[in-house]
Design a protein around this motif. Structure first.
Motif, short mmCIF file in Angstrom:
data_model
loop_
_atom_site.label_atom_id
_atom_site.label_comp_id
_atom_site.label_asym_id
_atom_site.label_seq_id
_atom_site.Cartn_x
_atom_site.Cartn_y
_atom_site.Cartn_z
N ASN A 403 29.14 -18.58 29.80
CA ASN A 403 30.44 -18.16 29.26
C ASN A 403 31.17 -19.33 28.59
O ASN A 403 31.83 -19.15 27.57
CB ASN A 403 31.30 -17.57 30.37
CG ASN A 403 30.80 -16.21 30.83
OD1 ASN A 403 30.01 -15.57 30.14
ND2 ASN A 403 31.24 -15.78 31.99
N PHE A 404 31.06 -20.50 29.18
CA PHE A 404 31.71 -21.67 28.59
C PHE A 404 31.12 -21.99 27.22
O PHE A 404 31.86 -22.25 26.26
CB PHE A 404 31.57 -22.88 29.51
CG PHE A 404 32.04 -24.16 28.91
CD1 PHE A 404 33.40 -24.38 28.69
CD2 PHE A 404 31.14 -25.14 28.53
CE1 PHE A 404 33.84 -25.57 28.11
CE2 PHE A 404 31.57 -26.33 27.96
CZ PHE A 404 32.93 -26.54 27.75
N VAL A 405 29.80 -21.98 27.14
CA VAL A 405 29.15 -22.24 25.84
C VAL A 405 29.57 -21.20 24.82
O VAL A 405 29.90 -21.53 23.66
CB VAL A 405 27.62 -22.26 26.01
CG1 VAL A 405 26.93 -22.36 24.65
CG2 VAL A 405 27.18 -23.42 26.91
N TYR A 468 32.68 -11.32 25.72
CA TYR A 468 34.11 -11.45 26.02
C TYR A 468 34.57 -12.90 25.85
O TYR A 468 35.64 -13.16 25.29
CB TYR A 468 34.38 -10.98 27.45
CG TYR A 468 35.84 -11.06 27.86
CD1 TYR A 468 36.69 -9.98 27.67
CD2 TYR A 468 36.35 -12.22 28.42
CE1 TYR A 468 38.02 -10.05 28.03
CE2 TYR A 468 37.69 -12.31 28.79
CZ TYR A 468 38.52 -11.22 28.60
OH TYR A 468 39.84 -11.30 28.96
N SER A 469 33.75 -13.83 26.32
CA SER A 469 34.09 -15.25 26.20
C SER A 469 34.13 -15.69 24.73
O SER A 469 34.94 -16.55 24.36
CB SER A 469 33.07 -16.10 26.96
OG SER A 469 33.07 -15.76 28.33
N PHE A 470 33.29 -15.11 23.91
CA PHE A 470 33.26 -15.45 22.49
C PHE A 470 34.50 -14.93 21.77
O PHE A 470 34.98 -15.57 20.82
CB PHE A 470 32.01 -14.85 21.84
CG PHE A 470 31.85 -15.17 20.38
CD1 PHE A 470 31.26 -16.35 19.98
CD2 PHE A 470 32.30 -14.29 19.41
CE1 PHE A 470 31.12 -16.66 18.63
CE2 PHE A 470 32.17 -14.58 18.06
CZ PHE A 470 31.57 -15.77 17.67
N THR A 471 35.04 -13.80 22.19
CA THR A 471 36.13 -13.15 21.47
C THR A 471 37.50 -13.36 22.12
O THR A 471 38.36 -14.04 21.58
CB THR A 471 35.84 -11.65 21.33
OG1 THR A 471 35.55 -11.10 22.63
CG2 THR A 471 34.64 -11.41 20.44
N TRP A 472 37.70 -12.80 23.30
CA TRP A 472 39.03 -12.83 23.91
C TRP A 472 39.40 -14.19 24.48
O TRP A 472 40.57 -14.58 24.45
CB TRP A 472 39.17 -11.75 24.98
CG TRP A 472 39.77 -10.47 24.50
CD1 TRP A 472 39.19 -9.24 24.51
CD2 TRP A 472 41.07 -10.29 23.93
NE1 TRP A 472 40.05 -8.30 23.96
CE2 TRP A 472 41.21 -8.92 23.61
CE3 TRP A 472 42.13 -11.15 23.64
CZ2 TRP A 472 42.37 -8.39 23.04
CZ3 TRP A 472 43.29 -10.62 23.07
CH2 TRP A 472 43.39 -9.26 22.77
#
Length: 598
Positions: A403-405, A468-472
């Motif tokens: 998620n961090f990446v 989700y991590s990429f967008t929000w």
């Protein structure tokens, strides 16, 4: 079109009224342009002044307006793009100080991510459950777990009532400092007791402090960052949540092997105070926000800030006067509109529009399914057959890293893709993920021997988390800061945090009982909700890509903000490295000047 210089040309497009630019503009000297007239071979030389400076975050555009005698529709205007990167040393001492200040602001998100990840996994510890609830697995007691989990959000809700005023009165830096101190007090209280009620008081205090830092930190970063990387810095801020979540999960994973001693839960909790200590100490070595200083009438300090931190000690650096003028105009407009109180959010159409967007951001980001997929990762993993603490913590580590990446990649593409496309397509991708997860859960719950289906379902849950991590994740803090005017920015962020925490409290209670009552069927809610979110984002969310903080105000003053944000000139030329330093643009005959690539 690529190329540089004022004589560059490229593929021509029709003008605003179907008129084609007959030839590219030719420079007749510094500060003037030679423009061809539509119906004659005469050339008109534009005067060096007045110049219209258009806001930007990467490059400043100086537009030489046409003389009144010449019809605008027959002209093309040369826009000279001043590339700030060409005369700015991004490795100067002042710029490194800005990077350090942004890092301290970023570390507030690390504190938030560490705290939430610690408690979400700590509840499964034998030592923690026996110390506070007298039962080995504290999480199996839904009522106690839900209340203890929700008390942090309740403290945050109370803190929201003070976060906006504190950030405006004490400053962005002062609020980060005081909030960090409050968190440390709360952690000490958590460590000093084995009484669940006292522990919850500590959690309440921590929640109160967290909302102080998460209200002021993203504002601080966006307001002090150099225009060249303002959007990127604001987007990266929220990715710090995973920087806190990863070490929290690793520490808990190590402590899970010594779960028979109180130290297994006390050490992870104590480390949170060290994280807050980093912010507390760092606040003594970073400058205050220049916009807050200007609001307090300390204009000379603002100029010194811009010269030292953004202008490489060059008094006449173009960024200094440009930023000063924009800040003055924005503050004057805000004072005329009286947007400094909470009542201002409900007294005008533009502010009501912003209020609606803040509420939408809060609910859409919380109810997309991330809380089910990450906040209650233990429950999700158990549904797919991963039940041991070591399995669950190991999977949480992998998930947090992925998620961090993904969040870092998303932050780097925010300015290229735009806010609206990221959220619209992101929401629709969530729908696809939750439909697949629903099918996998149904099959696995009917037949637990279908291990492959369970594993595939878990993989799709992680895919959802990555999307989700990429967008929000990059936009959750950046977008609210961008759409709020300066005078309402702190209170608006506090209001947004209030809605987010209220949504989390509801979710903490409803989700637990929903999962217990309906099992896998509860996931259908996320399918429906994300379709609704995508529709609302498409209809009402404005695009802020390419605008300065001060120029975004013009979008909301228009009768149709979405249309204006998409068709209006980009007050900031994109950070794309392929954009040349000079380019040809075109006038619109209306009263509003549009800039479009020829």
């Amino acid at each position: 079109m690529r190329g540089g210089g004022s004589g560059s040309s490229g593929r021509r497009r029709p003008g605003p009224e179907g008129v084609r630019a007959r030839s590219p503009l030719q420079s007749s000297g510094r500060g003037a342009c030679v423009l061809p007239h539509q119906n004659s071979k005469e050339q008109t030389e534009l005067p060096a002044a007045p110049e219209l400076r258009v806001g930007l975050s990467v490059r400043a555009a100086v537009i030489h307006p046409a003389p009144p005698a010449v019809h605008r529709s027959s002209l093309a205007a040369m826009v000279q793009v001043i590339d700030w990167s060409s005369n700015t040393n991004f490795y100067s001492r002042g710029m490194w100080h800005v990077y350090f200040a942004c890092f301290i602001g970023f570390f507030n998100a690390v504190v938030n991510g560490y705290d939430l990840s610690i408690f979400n996994n700590l509840a499964t510890f034998y030592s923690f459950g026996t110390a506070f609830a007298g039962i080995p697995d504290f999480q199996t007691s839904s009522d106690r777990y839900a209340l203890t989990s929700a008390i942090l959000q309740i403290g945050s809700i109370v803190g929201c009532l003070f976060g906006g005023f504190s950030s405006d009165f004490f400053g962005r830096r002062g609020t980060m400092l005081s909030g960090s101190l409050v968190i440390i007090v709360g952690v000490i209280l958590e460590l000093a007791t084995t009484n669940l009620n006292v522990f919850m008081i500590g959690r309440f205090i921590v929640g109160f402090g967290i909302v102080q830092i998460t209200t002021s930190a993203p504002i601080y970063i966006v307001e002090i960052a150099h225009p060249q990387f303002r959007s990127r810095a604001g987007a990266v801020y929220n990715t710090g949540w995973y920087v806190g979540a990863i070490p929290a999960t690793v520490i808990l994973f190590a402590m899970s092997y010594v779960d028979t001693t109180p130290l297994s839960w006390q050490l992870p909790v104590a480390i949170q105070a060290l994280f807050s200590g980093v912010v507390l100490t760092g606040c003594f070595f970073i400058p205050e926000s220049p916009r807050w200083l200007m609001d307090k009438g300390r204009d000379e300090e603002v100029r010194r800030f811009l010269v030292h931190y953004h202008g490489n000690e060059i008094e006449d650096h173009p960024i200094v006067e440009f930023t000063l003028n924009e800040m003055r105009e924005a503050l004057e407009d805000a004072r005329r509109q009286n947007t400094a109180s909470y009542m201002a959010f409900f007294t005008s159409i533009p502010m009501l529009y912003r209020t609606g967007l803040l509420i939408a951001v809060a609910f859409f980001s919380q109810y997309a399914g991330s809380w089910f997929a990450s906040g209650f990762n233990v429950i999700v993993n158990s549904q797919f057959g991963f039940s041991s603490p070591q399995q669950q913590l190991g999977l949480s580590i992998v998930t947090a890293i992925l998620n961090f990446v993904s969040a870092q990649i998303g932050a780097s593409y925010v300015e290229r893709i735009g806010r609206r496309p990221m959220l619209i397509y992101g929401s629709m991708s969530y729908v696809v993920c939750w439909i697949v997860i629903l099918i996998c859960l149904q099959i696995f719950n009917n037949d637990n021997s279908q291990t492959a289906v369970g594993i595939f379902g878990w993989v799709v849950v992680q895919i959802f988390s990555i999307l989700y991590s990429f967008t929000w994740t990059p936009l959750n803090a950046l977008y609210p800061v961008e759409i709020l005017p300066y005078s309402a920015r702190a209170k608006g962020m506090a209001f947004c945090q209030l809605i987010i925490n209220a949504a989390s409290v509801i979710q903490n209670w409803v989700l637990i009982y929903g999962v217990n009552s309906y099992g896998w069927k509860w996931d259908a809610f996320y399918c429906v909700f994300n379709v609704f979110a995508a529709f609302i984002i498409h209809m009402y969310f404005v695009e802020t890509k390419g605008y300065t903080l001060e120029k975004i105000e013009d979008i909301f003053n228009d009768p149709n903000p979405v249309k204006k944000s998409l068709s209006e000139i980009r007050q900031v030329v994109s950070a794309d490295t392929h954009v040349p330093r000079t380019k040809q643009y075109q006038y619109d005959p209306s009263t509003t000047l549009y800039i479009k690539y020829q």
